[in-house]
Design an enzyme around this catalytic site. Sequence first.
Site, short mmCIF file in Angstrom:
data_model
loop_
_atom_site.label_atom_id
_atom_site.label_comp_id
_atom_site.label_asym_id
_atom_site.label_seq_id
_atom_site.Cartn_x
_atom_site.Cartn_y
_atom_site.Cartn_z
N HIS A 33 0.63 -1.20 -0.23
CA HIS A 33 0.08 0.38 0.15
C HIS A 33 1.08 0.93 0.09
CE1 HIS A 33 -3.35 -2.91 2.22
NE2 HIS A 33 -3.70 -1.96 1.47
N LEU A 181 2.68 -9.50 -1.62
CA LEU A 181 1.31 -8.95 -0.02
C LEU A 181 0.73 -8.63 -0.03
CD1 LEU A 181 4.68 -6.43 0.67
CD2 LEU A 181 4.65 -8.35 1.19
#
Length: 279
Positions: A33, A181
């Site tokens: 992110h 991830l």
Amino acid sequence: MKVISSIQELRDQLRGQNRTAFVPTMGNLHEGHLSLMRLARQHGDPVVASIFVNRLQFGPNEDFDKYPRTLQDDIEKLQQNNVYVLFAPTERDMYPEPQEYRVLPPDDLGGILEGEFRPGFFAGVCTVVTKLMSCVQPRVAVFGKKDYQQLMIVRRMCQQLALPVEIIAAETVRDEDGLALSSRNRYLTTDERKEAPELAKTLQRVRDSVLGGERDLGKLEQHAHTHLAERGWVPDYIAIRRRANLIAPSAAELEAGEPLVVLAAAKLGATRLIDNLEI
């Protein structure tokens, strides 16, 4: 960094901004992110992030209630990455009344792959993304390639609805062992975490085979499916598709060097993982 939950307050805060870069998330932020935030900074200013766990994109047997919510940790990470505003609405802020109007992607894109195994998922995504775009009114928005089908659907939706926002694609961030991830990686047991990189390794072998001249894509898909199943995975799909529209390529397109992507979704224990590699 300002943390705002009200749509009206957000609009007031961003009034007059015409280079806003937007990164929508569901929180539980990790380095993947944060790489989106840094990429957004390269394409616009200010950077606005959102955190909203969107009930509309969860199926009845999915993990909405247990989806990790880590707002205070997320705020610290965003502050360290120079985010200007975090829009963190409550469900009442986003849906003060039942959301009767939905944005539905076409079945040929929204009903395949992820859409086949998660009915209604992309309608939930498209609806909340459209609503968030209306609230933030960004010039650019950043989405990760890890959710490849979502990226493609959102980009096409913005084009067809003439939304004045450019969709920027961010490369997938991986752990040192190759695992993409994901917020759901925390659900993996210790043994499952050791096994999890096999998904990316399997996709890499498929990619290498195609680049090496293998043209029987169905055989490659089946071999990959069988390989994962023998290791204890429960694959939903492994599919080699055209990057342009996620349709299976024809023999002529293969010979012409059509850009491809191999996509996969599989359960490892109770955790469903997705990944993809461009070919």
